[in-house]
Each structure stands twice: as structure tokens, then as C-alpha cells.
Design a protein around this motif. Sequence first.
Motif, PDB file in Angstrom:
ATOM      1  N   SER A 199       0.804  -1.221   0.000  1.00 55.73           N
ATOM      2  CA  SER A 199       0.000   0.000   0.000  1.00 55.73           C
ATOM      3  C   SER A 199       0.836   1.270   0.000  1.00 55.73           C
ATOM      4  CB  SER A 199      -0.929   0.027   1.210  1.00 55.73           C
ATOM      5  OG  SER A 199      -1.830  -1.041   1.161  1.00 55.73           O
ATOM      6  N   ILE A 200       2.103   1.188   0.403  1.00 54.56           N
ATOM      7  CA  ILE A 200       2.935   2.395   0.430  1.00 54.56           C
ATOM      8  C   ILE A 200       3.786   2.545  -0.826  1.00 54.56           C
ATOM      9  CG2 ILE A 200       3.028   2.480   2.947  1.00 54.56           C
ATOM     10  CD1 ILE A 200       5.879   1.362   2.764  1.00 54.56           C
ATOM     11  N   GLN A 201       3.660   1.606  -1.757  1.00 57.05           N
ATOM     12  CA  GLN A 201       4.441   1.699  -2.989  1.00 57.05           C
ATOM     13  C   GLN A 201       3.909   2.822  -3.876  1.00 57.05           C
ATOM     14  OE1 GLN A 201       7.319  -0.054  -3.217  1.00 57.05           O
ATOM     15  NE2 GLN A 201       6.642  -0.550  -1.138  1.00 57.05           N
TER      16      GLN A 201
ATOM     17  N   LEU B  80      -0.716   7.768  -2.462  1.00 58.88           N
ATOM     18  CA  LEU B  80      -1.567   8.818  -3.018  1.00 58.88           C
ATOM     19  C   LEU B  80      -2.144   9.712  -1.922  1.00 58.88           C
ATOM     20  CD1 LEU B  80      -3.468   6.784  -5.752  1.00 58.88           C
ATOM     21  CD2 LEU B  80      -1.589   8.400  -6.077  1.00 58.88           C
ATOM     22  N   VAL B  81      -2.554   9.125  -0.823  1.00 57.02           N
ATOM     23  CA  VAL B  81      -3.187   9.899   0.252  1.00 57.02           C
ATOM     24  C   VAL B  81      -2.160  10.640   1.111  1.00 57.02           C
ATOM     25  CG1 VAL B  81      -4.602   9.736   2.339  1.00 57.02           C
ATOM     26  CG2 VAL B  81      -5.190   8.387   0.321  1.00 57.02           C
ATOM     27  N   PHE B  82      -1.094   9.956   1.515  1.00 62.29           N
ATOM     28  CA  PHE B  82      -0.135  10.530   2.461  1.00 62.29           C
ATOM     29  C   PHE B  82       1.197  10.935   1.834  1.00 62.29           C
ATOM     30  CE2 PHE B  82      -2.697   7.507   5.046  1.00 62.29           C
ATOM     31  CZ  PHE B  82      -3.344   8.454   5.826  1.00 62.29           C
ATOM     32  N   LYS B  83       1.342  10.772   0.512  1.00 60.92           N
ATOM     33  CA  LYS B  83       2.621  11.078  -0.175  1.00 60.92           C
ATOM     34  C   LYS B  83       3.781  10.325   0.488  1.00 60.92           C
ATOM     35  CE  LYS B  83       0.568  14.151  -2.732  1.00 60.92           C
ATOM     36  NZ  LYS B  83      -0.126  13.617  -3.862  1.00 60.92           N
ATOM     37  N   TRP B  84       3.579   9.023   0.684  1.00 56.65           N
ATOM     38  CA  TRP B  84       4.518   8.195   1.434  1.00 56.65           C
ATOM     39  C   TRP B  84       5.896   8.131   0.785  1.00 56.65           C
ATOM     40  CZ3 TRP B  84       2.762   6.287   6.019  1.00 56.65           C
ATOM     41  CH2 TRP B  84       3.638   5.459   6.723  1.00 56.65           C
TER      42      TRP B  84
END
Length: 117
Positions: free
Chosen positions: A23-25, A32-36
Motif C-alpha cells: 500500500s505504500i508503494q 496517493l493519500v499521504f505522499k509516502w
Amino acid sequence: MFLLTTLLFITGNAALAFILYMSIQKDQIFDLVFKWQNMLREFDLAGTTNKLILYKILGGCLLCFSHFISFIGFWLYLLFILELNAGFPAFWMWIIIYFIYVPTSTTLSLYIHKLLK
């Protein structure tokens, strides 16, 4: 009951680590949500020891990320078992359980990642 709960937590923790890592890729939901990935890039470019450690455990290294999730999962497992109050083992047994739980969950997460990628 204790053994079954332990096995379910280990498997669930490994699956959760896999799902969170995917999910953080780039272009995935947490990115997309948190700009990880931008956050990880900033940690990497900072170059300080603390930032590099954060870079690794927050997703720059699959092994480090899986181990971090397993470590947090162990403490949640411990709280769950203590809430059940089902005749939990002595303190020294928790140390042994820790050294079984965290490496097993981490390895299983890496295996799931290798299997499904």
C-alpha cells in the motif's frame, strides 16, 4: 486456545505487513493519500543516521519494514492475551514467545511477498 491465538496473530501480522508494504508503494493508496514515497525520499536524501533509520523501517527496506510491523504486532498480541486473562505464562516465557513470534512473523511476511510478487 493460547497456541491457536498465537498462530493466528503471527499469520495475520505477516499478512498485514505485506498489505501495508504494498500500500505504500508508488501510486498505491497510502502513497496517493499521504505522499509516502515523497516522505521516504526526503528521509533518504537527508542522510543523517536517524533519517536513514526512519527511511528503512517506514518502507525503504522490506525486511526492516516487516520486522517493525512484527514488533508492533507482538505488543498488540501481548495486550490481547493479557486482556483475555487466560492464565498467561511467566515473564521469562514472554521473552521466549517474543523470540519466536517476531522472527516467524517477519519471515512469513517476506515469504508471502516473494510468493505473491
